[in-house]
Design a protein around this motif. Structure first.
Motif, mmCIF file in Angstrom:
data_model
loop_
_atom_site.group_PDB
_atom_site.id
_atom_site.type_symbol
_atom_site.label_atom_id
_atom_site.label_comp_id
_atom_site.label_asym_id
_atom_site.label_seq_id
_atom_site.Cartn_x
_atom_site.Cartn_y
_atom_site.Cartn_z
ATOM 1 N N PHE A 4 23.522 24.931 46.573
ATOM 2 C CA PHE A 4 22.938 23.849 47.372
ATOM 3 C C PHE A 4 22.096 24.386 48.523
ATOM 4 C CE2 PHE A 4 22.806 20.386 50.425
ATOM 5 C CZ PHE A 4 22.565 19.287 49.611
ATOM 6 N N THR A 5 22.527 25.528 49.088
ATOM 7 C CA THR A 5 21.777 26.095 50.218
ATOM 8 C C THR A 5 20.423 26.640 49.775
ATOM 9 O OG1 THR A 5 22.639 28.331 49.942
ATOM 10 C CG2 THR A 5 23.900 26.852 51.355
ATOM 11 N N GLU A 6 20.314 27.032 48.511
ATOM 12 C CA GLU A 6 19.107 27.684 47.979
ATOM 13 C C GLU A 6 18.732 28.924 48.775
ATOM 14 O OE1 GLU A 6 15.950 24.848 47.816
ATOM 15 O OE2 GLU A 6 17.092 23.411 46.654
ATOM 16 N N LEU A 7 19.728 29.567 49.354
ATOM 17 C CA LEU A 7 19.422 30.725 50.192
ATOM 18 C C LEU A 7 19.372 32.034 49.392
ATOM 19 C CD1 LEU A 7 21.442 29.918 53.432
ATOM 20 C CD2 LEU A 7 18.970 29.917 53.138
ATOM 21 N N GLY A 8 19.968 32.032 48.209
ATOM 22 C CA GLY A 8 19.882 33.215 47.335
ATOM 23 C C GLY A 8 20.430 34.469 47.977
ATOM 24 N N MET A 62 17.532 27.781 57.915
ATOM 25 C CA MET A 62 18.512 28.385 57.006
ATOM 26 C C MET A 62 19.930 28.051 57.448
ATOM 27 S SD MET A 62 16.588 32.018 56.656
ATOM 28 C CE MET A 62 17.637 32.937 55.529
ATOM 29 N N LEU A 63 20.136 28.070 58.762
ATOM 30 C CA LEU A 63 21.464 27.739 59.274
ATOM 31 C C LEU A 63 21.838 26.291 58.955
ATOM 32 C CD1 LEU A 63 21.599 29.474 62.766
ATOM 33 C CD2 LEU A 63 23.078 29.917 60.813
ATOM 34 N N VAL A 64 20.849 25.411 59.066
ATOM 35 C CA VAL A 64 21.112 24.013 58.738
ATOM 36 C C VAL A 64 21.547 23.882 57.293
ATOM 37 C CG1 VAL A 64 20.058 21.771 58.375
ATOM 38 C CG2 VAL A 64 19.543 23.050 60.415
ATOM 39 N N ARG A 65 20.822 24.559 56.426
ATOM 40 C CA ARG A 65 21.167 24.508 55.003
ATOM 41 C C ARG A 65 22.607 24.944 54.778
ATOM 42 N NH1 ARG A 65 16.954 25.055 51.000
ATOM 43 N NH2 ARG A 65 15.011 24.278 51.871
ATOM 44 N N LEU A 66 22.944 26.082 55.398
ATOM 45 C CA LEU A 66 24.287 26.631 55.200
ATOM 46 C C LEU A 66 25.341 25.676 55.748
ATOM 47 C CD1 LEU A 66 25.712 29.154 54.128
ATOM 48 C CD2 LEU A 66 25.652 30.085 56.433
#
Lengths: 252, 263
Positions: free
Chosen positions: A136-140, A154-158
């Protein structure tokens, strides 16, 4: 079943600078019999009543310093009311300032664990969800890096991925979503809608009146720590807009 | 009071995965990027032991073989007390991002410090036991008394760390004071010299009224001499540890809810 209830809640901060009280000062004061100088106080919340049940999505609006964020932290249990009663039933998950609830030096994966365990997940239950959260984060690969190198987005995503993956019964969100990019905002919106369908309580603090109108089914307008108006989103947002316009005219 | 303590403990238990993960990461962080790995927690006490043993065994005419494990137990013990106090002072500040996120039982953060330092302590202590064992020619059954002794030490260190953590939030000079006090106690306590040295010179009261010396003796007796500490020795330690524990509980009960407003 989730329930949030506040009865005549007051929250008063006593302002003290960290490090302003030294042992020397305290001892000297005690010896000389001088009373301690009275520290200034701020009444962040003044006599607030609130009642929320399953399915309620409350938006909180108001100018800076109106007590919105303090109210959210009070609901989370971080601040205990100075007086009055707070009842919150249900598992709380909160999205406050971005760095809260994270260990800066740990990487994304470790922080998923920290947050998960803070939400009383077990290693086994988290193992089941961790892949989905990561996706869901798509941070890979960025998940392998310490989060001190993450951007705000990025922090928001996490944070958002973790906090919403555990199906909270009470979700408290403080404006952080604004840091996400457009694509993520849409995705987050969908996830929010899903969460709301599962009949939990959500409280959202936002300066974006549009978001509040879209997402919430009730809006609380706070002013100087008090509830100025609470009710239908369109009505409250409308009066708030008018109020702000009038204020701007006056200033001009 | 009892029911409050019970619900507090169960709350701590609910967060067990969180604080064990904190401890695990702390240990990993220390070892991950180092060649020596676990050896680091031994390097400092071992180097000190080697040097001091060499010098002291000449100066004080002590037997090297019995002096070295005595030193190592002392230094390991001191390492635990020192990090519990100094790191204890800063443990709430370090945990601020978590404390501001949600209400948590605050003692898990002092526990984190004590468990991390306790891990290093146990490694060094095991080495001391092995060292002494080769000297004494075997493993003594008296070592079983280490279980209650280490438990007392754990309660002592945890209480100390908790009290200091609260003090430090309200009085930021606490850490400096603690560092000075530690230095004083380092010399008042028979860490790097044998307790007999104090007794012989009429300073017995430094052993009798110093909780650190009393606890250290509980740990050293079975390891170095192979005999069990007396019940009286345990009682003397209890006289210090129980009030300290009670003080820690009272501190938490009184200040925990207000901590966030002081940070």
């Amino acid at each position: 079943m989730a329930r949030v209830s506040l009865r005549d809640v007051h929250l008063t901060f006593t302002l003290r600078k960290r490090g302003s009280t030294s042992i020397k000062d305290s001892v000297l004061r005690a010896l000389s019999g001088r009373p301690a100088p009275k520290a200034p106080t701020v009444e962040a919340i003044r006599g607030l009543d609130l009642e929320m049940r399953d399915g309620d999505r409350l938006g909180i609006i108001g100018h800076n310093g109106a007590g919105k964020s303090s109210l959210l932290r009070l609901l989370a249990g971080v601040y205990r009311p100075t007086s009055g009663k707070r009842i919150v039933e249900g598992r709380i998950s909160s999205l406050f300032e971005l760095h809260l609830g994270f260990d800066e030096d740990a990487n994304g994966w470790e922080n998923i664990r920290y947050r998960g365990y803070l939400l009383k997940e077990t290693p086994a239950s988290l193992d089941n969800k961790i892949a989905e959260i990561a996706e869901f984060t798509e941070l890979g690969d960025a998940l392998d890096r310490p989060i001190r190198y993450y951007s705000a987005g990025m922090l928001v995503r996490l944070a958002f991925a973790i906090s919403t993956a555990i199906e909270p019964e009470v979700l408290l969100v403080d404006e952080v979503l604004a840091a996400g990019d457009m694509a993520f905002m849409e995705k987050a919106q969908q996830r929010m809608n899903q969460l709301m369908d599962r009949a939990s309580v959500m409280v959202l603090v936002s300066h974006s009146l549009k978001t509040v109108e879209q997402v919430c089914n009730r809006v609380l307008w706070m002013d100087h720590g008090q509830a100025k108006l609470i009710g239908e989103p369109s009505t409250v947002v409308e009066s708030y807009r008018n109020f702000m316009k009038a204020k701007a005219m006056k200033a001009a | 009071m009892i029911s409050g303590l019970k619900s507090y403990m169960s709350e701590m238990w609910e967060y067990r995965y969180f604080w064990t993960q904190l401890v695990r990461s702390d240990l990993q962080k220390r070892y991950r990027r180092s060649i020596l790995g676990l050896g680091w927690s031994l390097l400092q006490p071992l180097a000190m032991t080697a040097v001091l043993s060499l010098v002291y065994s000449r100066v004080l005419k002590m037997d090297f073989g019995s002096f070295a494990p005595m030193l190592l137990t002392g230094l390991a013990f001191w390492g635990l007390i020192q990090s519990s106090s100094v790191q204890g002072c800063g443990c709430f500040i370090a945990a601020e991002p978590f404390i501001r996120q949600q209400p948590l039982p605050t003692v898990i953060f002092s526990l984190r410090i004590v468990l991390t330092s306790g891990f290093h302590f146990l490694i060094a202590l095991t080495l001391a036991v092995l060292m002494a064992g080769t000297n004494l020619g075997g493993v003594s059954p008296a070592l079983i008394t280490l279980i209650p002794s280490l438990l007392l030490l754990f309660v002592f260190a945890w209480s100390l760390a908790t009290i200091l953590a609260y003090c430090h939030v309200y009085f930021p000079d606490t850490q400096h004071l603690a560092e000075v006090a530690l230095q004083v106690f380092m010399y008042l306590t028979p860490i790097v010299y044998p307790p007999s040295l104090l007794e012989q010179n009429g300073l017995w009261f430094l052993l009798e009224f110093n909780p650190l010396a009393l606890i250290l003796q509980l740990i050293r007796d079975p390891i170095l001499a192979g005999h069990c500490p007396t019940l009286w020795a345990y009682a003397k330690v209890g006289i210090f540890v129980i009030p300290l524990g009670a003080l820690a509980i009272m501190t938490v009960a009184k200040l925990e809810r207000r901590l966030i407003f002081a940070m």
